[in-house]
Design an enzyme around this catalytic site. Structure first.
Site, PDB file in Angstrom:
ATOM      1  N   HIS A   1     -10.679  -8.799  -7.373  1.00  0.00           N
ATOM      2  CA  HIS A   1     -11.329  -8.288  -8.577  1.00  0.00           C
ATOM      3  C   HIS A   1     -11.671  -9.464  -9.484  1.00  0.00           C
ATOM      4  CE1 HIS A   1      -8.983  -4.233  -8.095  1.00  0.00           C
ATOM      5  NE2 HIS A   1      -9.930  -4.391  -7.176  1.00  0.00           N
TER       6      HIS A   1
ATOM      7  N   SER B   1      -5.927  -8.560  -7.048  1.00  0.00           N
ATOM      8  CA  SER B   1      -6.457  -8.468  -8.419  1.00  0.00           C
ATOM      9  C   SER B   1      -5.649  -9.414  -9.306  1.00  0.00           C
ATOM     10  CB  SER B   1      -6.393  -7.013  -8.910  1.00  0.00           C
ATOM     11  OG  SER B   1      -6.944  -6.899 -10.207  1.00  0.00           O
TER      12      SER B   1
ATOM     13  N   ASP C   1      -6.254   0.213  -6.297  1.00  0.00           N
ATOM     14  CA  ASP C   1      -7.331  -0.101  -5.365  1.00  0.00           C
ATOM     15  C   ASP C   1      -6.737  -0.650  -4.065  1.00  0.00           C
ATOM     16  OD1 ASP C   1      -9.947  -0.401  -4.466  1.00  0.00           O
ATOM     17  OD2 ASP C   1     -10.195  -2.378  -5.382  1.00  0.00           O
TER      18      ASP C   1
END
Length: 389
Positions: free
Chosen positions: A233, A205, A329
């Site tokens: 992401h 991310s 995540d």
């Protein structure tokens, strides 16, 4: 005879100054919206609200912000031109680029990352749509808070305390007619899986684009023999650009995954923005399965769906890597990978832009290794060549 017992003093909890945020955008509507969101948070304050990059460059030394939200398209001096000038005046300034979802702006955002921007955030085409505005608000505040944590200042008390710099507001123009270090506490490590991995999964991310380009450049020998699937992401358009950058960095084919596409060695597959990328069995083949379902862990694409779906195909023959990023995540999916007999490697804190995702995996005790970014590629090459140490 009385005995005096000294009571142990309880130290006061450490308190921090609110994060000082400089909002730079030529739209008074966007500036007002962002400023209201920031002022509603107890741990941040709008230090300056400015209309152009030139205003930001001229005032940054006086305002002393911790974080700057910098629009890309502005009059007088645009964001990409202001970026190096701001960093020259305040080296540790955290700069988050903001832009609409166009290919040109995506390219500029990637250039900004290479010039020292900490992250980027896509602006919705319209803030009138409640869901789009709420996603923008959530992402913006999370990025400011997570990235700003690196530069938070403790509250100064006593006679030597220094007053915070003044708050600066933009002067609107007259209307124109018609126009880390690694954690000190050792973390539990697991042994590498005894099963030889047959696929490499990567989740990332914040800070991920730069980390991914470094990593894929180091693992050419792995890519040549095994498929590599990545979830970063990132919104649509941006993932298209990222795939092109990964292809150049690795000198191997890289593209956004296509629904139903057969997964083959020698390829890098990137989850397209706005869709989860899973894998599935179809006949005798393993294929990409794109999922337009709801966000997972506030993200779409998310890492967990990729990790979890891969277990049905490769069982224990999985090597999963969790790189820099905010949130957690990849931790749940990583747990499932390890439970199925696979292995997880996490990036260490010192080399991560934000040690959220890899930190969650590390603290869950599921990692076979927690390594600096520049050592992960070497480790993967050895593991995929048969080293189980």
């Amino acid at each position: 005879m009385s005995i005096a017992v000294a009571s142990a003093s309880i130290p006061e909890p450490v308190r921090y100054e609110p994060l000082r945020v400089m909002v730079v955008d030529d739209s008074v509507v966007i500036r007002g919206l962002i400023s209201r969101w920031i002022e509603a948070e107890p741990d941040m304050v709008v230090a300056a609200s400015l209309r152009t990059g030139l205003d930001a460059v001229n005032q940054v030394e006086r305002v002393k912000p911790d974080v700057a939200l910098l629009d890309i398209e502005m009059p007088e001096l645009d964001g990409i031109s202001a970026l190096p000038q701001l960093l020259a005046k305040q080296r540790n300034l955290i700069i988050i680029m903001a832009s609409t979802l166009t290919r040109r702006n995506a390219e500029i955002s990637f250039k900004a990352l290479s010039l020292g921007a900490a992250d980027y955030i896509p602006k919705p085409e319209s803030t009138r749509e409640a869901s789009a505005a709420e996603i923008f608000r959530h992402d913006l505040l999370q990025k400011v808070r997570s990235l700003g944590a690196r530069v938070r200042r403790k509250v100064q008390t006593g006679p030597g305390a220094v007053a915070a710099p003044a708050i600066v507001r933009a002067r609107e123009p007259a209307p124109v007619p018609a126009a880390g270090h690694a954690p000190a506490v050792p973390l539990l490590r697991r042994a590498l899986s005894l099963t030889a991995p047959r696929v490499l999964l990567i989740g990332s991310s914040t800070g991920g684009p730069q980390a991914l380009m470094t990593l894929v450049a180091d693992i050419g020998a792995v890519i040549d023999r095994f498929p590599v699937l990545i979830t970063q992401h990132m919104p649509p358009t941006f993932t298209t650009i990222l795939a092109e950058h990964l292809a150049r960095a690795s000198r191997r084919p890289a593209h956004e995954g296509i629904d139903g596409e057969i997964i083959k060695p020698g390829q890098i597959y990137l989850a397209p923005g706005g869709k989860h990328m899973r894998v599935a069995r179809q006949g005798g083949n393993t294929v990409i399965a794109l999922d337009d379902g709801p966000a997972v862990n506030f993200c779409k694409p998310a890492v967990d769906p990729l990790f979890i779906s891969a277990i049905e195909v490769w069982q224990s023959a999985i090597m999963a890597v969790v790189l820099t990023g905010m949130g957690s995540d990849g931790m749940r999916g990583g747990k499932d990978v390890v439970a199925a007999g696979g292995s997880v490697i996490a990036q260490d804190e010192a080399s991560s832009v934000v040690w959220g995702m890899p930190g969650a995996a590390a603290n869950a005790g599921i990692c076979a290794a927690i390594l600096p970014l520049n050592q992960i590629g070497q480790k993967l090459v050895r593991v995929f060549a048969g080293d189980r140490s």
